[in-house]
Design a protein around this motif. Structure first.
Motif, PDB file in Angstrom:
ATOM      1  N   THR B 543      44.779  18.325  54.147  1.00  0.00           N
ATOM      2  CA  THR B 543      44.183  19.617  54.501  1.00  0.00           C
ATOM      3  C   THR B 543      43.518  20.264  53.291  1.00  0.00           C
ATOM      4  O   THR B 543      43.281  21.471  53.283  1.00  0.00           O
ATOM      5  N   PHE B 544      43.195  19.436  52.293  1.00  0.00           N
ATOM      6  CA  PHE B 544      42.737  19.987  51.008  1.00  0.00           C
ATOM      7  C   PHE B 544      41.567  20.954  51.166  1.00  0.00           C
ATOM      8  O   PHE B 544      41.565  22.056  50.620  1.00  0.00           O
ATOM      9  N   SER B 545      40.536  20.560  51.918  1.00  0.00           N
ATOM     10  CA  SER B 545      39.308  21.362  51.989  1.00  0.00           C
ATOM     11  C   SER B 545      39.570  22.744  52.590  1.00  0.00           C
ATOM     12  O   SER B 545      38.788  23.662  52.387  1.00  0.00           O
ATOM     13  N   TYR B 546      40.665  22.897  53.337  1.00  0.00           N
ATOM     14  CA  TYR B 546      40.925  24.197  53.973  1.00  0.00           C
ATOM     15  C   TYR B 546      41.511  25.191  52.992  1.00  0.00           C
ATOM     16  O   TYR B 546      41.049  26.317  52.875  1.00  0.00           O
ATOM     17  N   TRP B 547      42.562  24.719  52.260  1.00  0.00           N
ATOM     18  CA  TRP B 547      43.245  25.713  51.432  1.00  0.00           C
ATOM     19  C   TRP B 547      42.643  25.859  50.039  1.00  0.00           C
ATOM     20  O   TRP B 547      42.918  26.821  49.336  1.00  0.00           O
ATOM     21  N   ILE B 548      41.818  24.901  49.620  1.00  0.00           N
ATOM     22  CA  ILE B 548      41.287  25.015  48.261  1.00  0.00           C
ATOM     23  C   ILE B 548      40.338  26.204  48.151  1.00  0.00           C
ATOM     24  O   ILE B 548      40.234  26.834  47.097  1.00  0.00           O
ATOM     25  N   LYS B 549      39.681  26.552  49.290  1.00  0.00           N
ATOM     26  CA  LYS B 549      38.782  27.719  49.263  1.00  0.00           C
ATOM     27  C   LYS B 549      39.580  28.982  48.963  1.00  0.00           C
ATOM     28  O   LYS B 549      39.141  29.849  48.224  1.00  0.00           O
ATOM     29  N   LEU B 550      40.751  29.025  49.569  1.00  0.00           N
ATOM     30  CA  LEU B 550      41.632  30.181  49.355  1.00  0.00           C
ATOM     31  C   LEU B 550      41.983  30.301  47.871  1.00  0.00           C
ATOM     32  O   LEU B 550      41.968  31.374  47.285  1.00  0.00           O
ATOM     33  N   LEU B 551      42.281  29.134  47.263  1.00  0.00           N
ATOM     34  CA  LEU B 551      42.699  29.124  45.861  1.00  0.00           C
ATOM     35  C   LEU B 551      41.541  29.493  44.944  1.00  0.00           C
ATOM     36  O   LEU B 551      41.704  30.195  43.956  1.00  0.00           O
ATOM     37  N   LYS B 552      40.351  29.008  45.340  1.00  0.00           N
ATOM     38  CA  LYS B 552      39.188  29.265  44.475  1.00  0.00           C
ATOM     39  C   LYS B 552      38.747  30.711  44.556  1.00  0.00           C
ATOM     40  O   LYS B 552      37.997  31.183  43.696  1.00  0.00           O
ATOM     41  N   SER B 553      39.146  31.410  45.621  1.00  0.00           N
ATOM     42  CA  SER B 553      38.711  32.801  45.753  1.00  0.00           C
ATOM     43  C   SER B 553      39.546  33.732  44.884  1.00  0.00           C
ATOM     44  O   SER B 553      39.408  34.935  44.953  1.00  0.00           O
ATOM     45  N   GLN B 554      40.400  33.148  44.042  1.00  0.00           N
ATOM     46  CA  GLN B 554      41.198  33.984  43.125  1.00  0.00           C
ATOM     47  C   GLN B 554      40.253  34.789  42.231  1.00  0.00           C
ATOM     48  O   GLN B 554      39.374  34.220  41.581  1.00  0.00           O
ATOM     49  N   PRO B 555      40.389  36.110  42.245  1.00  0.00           N
ATOM     50  CA  PRO B 555      39.449  36.918  41.441  1.00  0.00           C
ATOM     51  C   PRO B 555      39.587  36.629  39.945  1.00  0.00           C
ATOM     52  O   PRO B 555      40.685  36.303  39.473  1.00  0.00           O
ATOM     53  N   THR B 556      38.481  36.736  39.237  1.00  0.00           N
ATOM     54  CA  THR B 556      38.501  36.413  37.802  1.00  0.00           C
ATOM     55  C   THR B 556      39.431  37.342  37.036  1.00  0.00           C
ATOM     56  O   THR B 556      39.925  36.988  35.978  1.00  0.00           O
ATOM     57  N   LYS B 557      39.643  38.557  37.590  1.00  0.00           N
ATOM     58  CA  LYS B 557      40.510  39.495  36.863  1.00  0.00           C
ATOM     59  C   LYS B 557      41.940  38.997  36.781  1.00  0.00           C
ATOM     60  O   LYS B 557      42.710  39.459  35.956  1.00  0.00           O
ATOM     61  N   LEU B 558      42.296  38.071  37.643  1.00  0.00           N
ATOM     62  CA  LEU B 558      43.669  37.580  37.641  1.00  0.00           C
ATOM     63  C   LEU B 558      43.837  36.347  36.766  1.00  0.00           C
ATOM     64  O   LEU B 558      44.891  35.736  36.756  1.00  0.00           O
ATOM     65  N   THR B 559      42.800  35.957  36.038  1.00  0.00           N
ATOM     66  CA  THR B 559      42.958  34.816  35.156  1.00  0.00           C
ATOM     67  C   THR B 559      43.238  35.288  33.738  1.00  0.00           C
ATOM     68  O   THR B 559      42.825  36.387  33.345  1.00  0.00           O
TER      69      THR B 559
END
Lengths: 115, 805
Positions: B543-559
C-alpha cells in the motif's frame, strides 16, 4: 581645607564631564583642560595641605610641605599641555577638513577624505 | 614508543608522505600506494585477537606532557580491538574501492591525505586511554571529515554539508571536552582505566550528572542521534567511498564507542539508561520513517544509518541495566551488549556494501534518483545480488547476519520490560513497541531499495548514461563484504568467541557466559514480533503509494533541518542587532557608557566593601582661600553657560589662573610659575585657533540630551568626591617625602626639593615628559605640514617636492 578642596574637585569634575559630553569639539577640549586642572588640584590635596615652609632647603627649618606631589604635578602639567596643544591642532585640522566642529556629525564612512 | 603507537601514527605519517608521492608518481593510481597501510594494520590488529580472547589487555605508555597528566597512553582491550579491526578492515576495502571509483583527474593527493588523516585519528580515538588525547583525536576526525565532505569544493551543496557537519560535531566535541574535564576533576585522573577504578569518587561527586550530560551530547552529535542527525544526510555530498567509510562504518560509531567506553562509569545512573535507550529508540523510529520517503539513494542510506545507529545506541542503554543485577540476572541484560556489538559489526559490513553498490550504480547510470532508476536486474546482476544480500540483512531476514542481531535486539528490548527497576516494567512497555515500529519501517525501506533500483520497469530514457555492470575492481570490495554478511549469518560462532565476547566483557566489566546465536529459538516473543514485522512490512509495501503521500505532506516547519537553517539565519541577525544597539559610531554614546559604568562600578564596590570617612586630620580653612574657591567654581560654571566661544576660553583661562593661585597658597612656587606660563600659552593657542575658525554658534542640544549629561556628570562628580573623602581619611603610612627633605642637600647638593626630585631623584620621569613634549611638537608640525601638501596636490596635481621648492 582638604574637605573643601575635595568638594571643589568633585564640582569641577562634574562640570568637565558635562563639557566633554557636549557636541562641540572645542567645548570638549576645554572640558579636558578643566579635567587636568581638577586632577592636579586633587593630587596636591591628597598630599595633604598641612601648613609648612615652601620646600626649599634652609638650615634649621624642619617642617616643609611635601615635595613629591608637587614634582608629580609639574610633570603632569607639561604632559597635559602637550596633549592639549596637539588636540587643538587636531580640532583645527578636522574643522578645516570636515567643515564642522559638531562631533555628532563626524560619523560614517569616509568616502573621500579630501572633501 | 611501542608498535601500538606506531600503528596509530602510521596513517598520520603516510598522510604527510602521500601528497609528495602523488606529485612525483603520476602514472600509477596513488591509491595503490595507500592500500598496504590499512592492510598491514588490519593484519597487525588481528594478531591481538588471542590476547584479548584470554581476557588480557595491553597498555602502552608514552610520556608527552606528564606534568599535566597528558600522556600518549594506548589501551587495547576487546572493545578497542573490535573498533580497530573495523576501521582498518573496512578501510582497506574502501581504499581498494576508491581506486576504481575516483578517476585520476581528481585531486587524489588531497583525497588520500585526508583519508589517512581520518584513519589515524579514528584509531587514536578508539585506542587512547588518556581522555585529553582521546578528545584531540576526536576533533581530528571531525576536521578530516569536514575536509572529505567538502572534497568537491566547487559544489555549494558540499560546502553546505561540510559546514553543517563541522558545526554540529564541533559543538558536540566541545561539550565532550567539558564533560571529560569534569570527569578528570571528579576522578582525579586523566586515564580512562584509572577513572573506572575511582568510580566511587566520581559517582559521589557533584559533577557526575553534568559530566554525564556533556559526554552524552558529544556522543549523540558524533553518532547522529536525534535531534543531532541533521548533518548526516547533508554529508552525503561527499564522494561515495567517504560516505561508506566515515558515515556508515566508522566515524558515526565513534559516539557509540564513547558510550560503550564510558558505560562502566555512568551505567549506575538511571538517567543514563533512560537517556541512551530513549534517544536511541526515538532515532531508530524517526530515521527509519524518514528513510522511506527519500528520493536519493544515498539519502535513504543516510537515514538508514541514523536509524541503525539509534538501534545500537538503544541496546547499549538497555545493557546498562546489567550493572544493577548480579549473576544470571545480570547475564540477561548483558545479552543486549552482545547484540549491540554484533550489530555494530553487521551494520558496518552491510551498510558499507550498500554504499559501494550505490556508488557503482551512480557511476554506471549517472543518477542516484530512485524515480529514474529501475529494472537494472539484468544489466547489473552482480550488483543486484550484493544489494539483495545486504538489504535483506538490513531488513533482518534470515539467513543473513542482520537477522541474528535483530532477533537479539528484539529479545533484549522485550526482556527489559521484566526488570523490576526504574519503572522499566511500567513505562518500559513502550520500549519494545517503538522498537518493533522502527523495525517495520526498516523492513519497508530495505525491501523497497531493491525494488526501486533493480526491479520494476527499465527506463533507459531517464538515465544520463548507458548503464553497464560496474568494473570488477569496483566490485571486489562489496563482494567481500557480502560474503562476510553471509558467513557471519551462517557461522556466527566465528565472531562470538574471538571478538564479540571480549568486547562485551570490556563494556560490561563482567565475565560473560559464551554467546550463542541461533537462527531459530522456538516460538518466543521475539520470533513472533519478527513475524509481525514481516507481515505488516509487506502490507505497507503493497500500500506504499497510498500512505507515502501522507508522510510527504509533513510540513517543513516540523523538520529539524528547518529549525537548523532558521537558527543559522536568525542568530547572525540577533548579534548584528545587539552590536548595532551599542556601537553607534557616536563618541558621546561611548563616553556616556564609560562614565555610567565608572559610576556603577564605584557604587557597587562601595556597597559591597565596608568603608569609613575619617576627617579629623585636616588643616584649618583660611578666608582668602575660600574667595578663590568661589572664584574658580564661578568661572567654571561660566564656561558651561557661555554662548560665545571667546568668553568660554577666557573663563577657562581664569580657572587655570585660579589653580595657579591655589598653588601659591599651598606652598608650591614652581607649580605656580609653570601653571601661569602654561595657561598663558594655552590661552594664546586657543585664541590662535579661533582666529582661523569662523564664528560658529553653539550647537542646539535637546532637553533630554542635556538632562542625561547633567545626570552623568553629577554622578561622576559625586563619585570623585566620595572616593576623595574616603581616601583622605584612611591613610595608613606617612609620606616618604621626609627622605627627600633630609637628604636634598647632603646627597644632591641642591636646595629646591621639587627641582632636585625632578632632575636627580626621579630624573627618568622628566626625560620622558620632555619626549612627550617633543612628540607633541612634531605631531603638530606634521599635521599642519601634511595639510599644505595635500592642498598643493589638490590645486595643481604637483608633486610634494615641487611645492617644497
Amino acid at each position: 581645607m582638604e574637605i573643601v578642596m575635595i568638594f571643589v574637585c568633585g564640582i569641577l569634575t562634574a562640570m568637565s564631564v558635562y563639557l566633554i559630553l557636549s557636541k562641540s569639539l572645542i567645548r570638549i577640549i576645554i572640558g579636558t583642560t578643566l579635567q587636568t586642572h581638577t586632577a592636579n588640584l586633587f593630587l596636591i590635596t591628597m598630599g595633604g595641605l598641612k601648613k609648612g615652609e615652601v620646600p626649599i632647603y634652609e638650615k634649621g627649618i624642619s617642617s616643609y610641605v611635601d615635595p613629591i606631589p608637587q614634582a608629580l604635578i609639574l610633570t603632569a602639567i607639561v604632559i597635559s599641555f602637550s596633549v592639549t596643544a596637539f588636540f587643538l591642532v587636531l580640532a583645527f585640522r578636522s574643522y578645516k577638513e570636515l567643515g564642522t566642529d559638531n562631533v555628532e556629525s563626524m560619523k560614517g564612512v569616509i568616502e573621500d577624505d579630501r572633501e | 614508543m611501542s608498535w601500538l603507537h606506531l600503528a596509530v601514527l602510521l596513517p598520520l605519517i603516510f598522510a604527510l608522505i602521500i601528497p609528495f608521492v602523488y606529485r612525483i608518481h603520476k602514472r600509477i593510481h596513488i591509491g595503490w600506494f595507500v592500500l598496504p597501510i590499512p592492510v598491514v594494520l588490519f593484519i597487525y590488529f588481528l594478531s591481538y585477537i588471542p590476547t584479548t580472547m584470554s581476557g588480557e589487555s595491553v597498555m602502552q605508555s608514552l610520556k608527552w606532557m606528564p606534568h599535566f597528566g597528558m600522556n600518549f597512553n594506548l589501551y587495547l582491550d576487546g572493545l578497542g580491538l573490535l573498533f580497530s579491526i573495523l576501521i582498518t578492515g573496512i578501510g582497506s576495502l574502501i581504499v581498494l574501492y576508491s581506486i576504481s571509483y575516483l578517476s585520476r583527474q581528481e585531486q587524489l593527493g588531497n583525497f588520500y591525505c585526508y583519508l589517512l588523516l581520518f584513519m589515524g585519528a579514528m584509531l587514536g580515538v578508539v585506542l587512547s586511554d588518556n581522555v585529553i588525547i582521546l578528545y584531540l583525536f576526536w576533533e581530528l576526525t571531525s576536521f578530516s571529515s569536514f575536509l572529505l565532505i567538502s572534497f568537491w569544493r566547487e559544489k555549494p551543496a558540499s560546502l553546505y554539508g561540510a559546514q553543517k557537519s563541522m558545526l554540529v560535531t564541533v559543538f558536540g566535541g566541545l561539550s565532550l571536552l567539558g564533560g571529560l574535564i569534569l570527569l578528570i576533576l571528579a576522578g582525579g585522573s586523566t586515564s580512562i582505566q584509572q577513572l573506572i577504578k575511582h568510580i566511587a569518587d566520581i559517582q559521589a561527586s557533584p559533577f557526575f550528572i553534568f559530566a554525564m550530560i556533556l559526554v552524552l551530547i558529544g556522543a549523540m552529535t558524533k553518532s547522529a542521534q536525534f535531534p543531532f542527525y541533521v548533518w548526516l544526510p547533508d554529508a552525503m555530498e561527499a564522494p561515495t567511498p567517504v560516505s561508506a567509510y566515515l558515515h556508515s562504518a566508522t566515524m558515526v560509531k565513534a559516539g557509540l564507542y564513547l558510550v560503550a567506553r564510558m558505560t562502566p562509569i555512568f551505567a549506575i545512573s538511571e538517567g543514563w539508561i533512560w537517556t541512551v535507550t530513549g534517544i536511541g529508540l526515538i532515532t531508530l523510529f524517526w530515521a527509519s520513517l524518514n528513510a522511506t520517503k527519500q528520493q536519493d539513494l544515498k539519502g535513504i542510506l543516510a537515514f538508514s544509518t541514523v536509524s541503525q545507529l539509534g538501534m545500537i545506541m538503544a541496546m547499549l542503554g538497555i545493557g546498562a541495566v546489567s550493572y544493577h543485577f548480579e549473576g544470571s540476572d545480570s547475564q540477561l541484560y548483558i545479552a543486549a551488549y552482545t547484540a549491540a556489538v554484533f550489530h555494530l559489526i553487521n551494520h558496518a559490513t552491510f551498510k558499507a556494501a550498500l554504499f559501494m553498490i550505490t556508488g557503482a550504480v551512480d557511476h554506471a547510470t549517472g543518477t542516484r534518483n530512485v524515480n529514474k532508476l529501475g529494472g537494472l536486474l539484468t544489466i547489473m546482476p552482480i550488483s543486484f545480488t550484493i544489494t539483495i544480500i545486504s538489504s535483506l540483512s538490513m531488513a533482518g531476514i534470515p539467513p543473513f547476519n542482520g537477522f541474528l542481531s535483530k532477533e537479539k535486539f528484539l529479545e533484549s528490548m522485550i526482556e527489559v520490560t521484566h526488570a523490576n527497576l526504574f519503572s522499566l516494567n511500567s513505562i518500559g512497555i513502550l520500549i519494545p513497541i517503538i522498537a518493533i515500529l522502527g523495525s517495520i519501517f526498516t523492513f519497508v525501506y530495505a525491501v523497497r531499495l531493491i525494488g526501486q533500483v533493480f526491479l520494476g520497469t527499465y527506463k533507459p530514457k531517464d538515465l544520463p548514461n548507458k548503464p553497464h555492470e560496474a568494473p570488477i575492481l569496483m566490485l571486489i570490495a562489496p563482494i567481500t563484504l557480502a560474503i562476510l554478511v553471509i558467513t557471519f549469518g551462517l557461522f556466527p560462532s566465528i565472531l562470538s568467541e574471538s571478538i564479540i565476547a571480549p568486547a562485551t566483557n570490556a563494556i560490561s566489566m563482567k565475565q560473560t557466559s559464551p554467546v550463542e546465536f541461533h537462527m531459530f529459538h522456538g516460538f518466543t516473543q521475539a520470533f513472533l514480533s519478527t513475524l509481525l514485522i514481516y507481515i505488516i512490512g509487506c502490507l505497507l509495501i503493497l500500500t506504499f503509494s497510498y500512505w507515502i503521500k501522507l508522510l510527504k505532506s509533513q510540513p517543513t516547519k516540523l523538520t529539524i533541518n528547518y529549525w537548523y537553517d532558521k537558527f543559522g539565519s536568525v542568530t547572525p541577525n540577533i548579534s548584528k542587532q545587539i552590536t548595532n544597539s551599542y556601537v553607534t559610531g557616536f563618541t558621546r554614546n561611548n563616553l556616556v557608557i564609560i562614565f555610567i559604568s565608572l559610576i556603577i562600578i564605584t557604587i557597587v564596590t562601595l556597597i559591597v566593601t565596608p568603608f569609613s570617612i575619617n576627617l579629623k586630620n585636616v588643616s584649618e580653612i583660611r578666608p582668602f582661600e575660600l574667595i578663590i574657591v568661589v572664584l574658580i567654581i564661578t568661572a567654571a560654571s561660566m564656561i558651561i553657560f557661555a554662548h560665545s566661544r571667546l568668553f568660554s576660553i577666557i573663563m577657562a583661562s581664569a580657572v587655570g589662573y585660579c589653580v595657579a593661585i591655589f598653588f601659591i597658597f599651598f606652598g608650591a612656587p614652581d607649580l605656580a610659575l609653570t601653571q601661569f606660563v602654561v595657561e598663558s600659552i594655552s590661552t594664546a593657542l586657543f585664541l590662535l585657533c579661533f582666529y582661523h575658525l569662523p564664528n560658529l554658534n553653539r550647537h542646539q542640544e535637546t532637553q533630554p540630551f542635556k538632562w542625561i549629561n547633567v545626570l552623568v556628570s553629577v554622578g561622576a562628580g559625586a563619585v570623585v568626591t566620595v572616593l576623595g573623602l574616603i581616601a583622605y581619611g584612611n591613610r595608613h603610612f606617612s609620606s616618604i617625602g621626609s627622605f627627600y627633605k633630609e637628604h636634598v642637600y647632603d646627597l644632591a647638593h641642591g636646595t629646591n626639593m621639587v627641582n632636585v626630585i625632578l632632575v636627580d631623584f626621579r630624573g627618568t620621569d622628566t626625560l620622558f615628559e620632555s619626549s612627550v613634549l617633543g612628540i607633541a611638537g612634531l605631531g603638530v608640525y606634521t599635521m599642519i605640514k601634511l595639510r599644505y601638501n595635500n592642498k598643493a596636490k589638490d590645486k595643481g596635481g604637483h608633486d610634494i617636492e615641487e611645492t617644497e621648492k
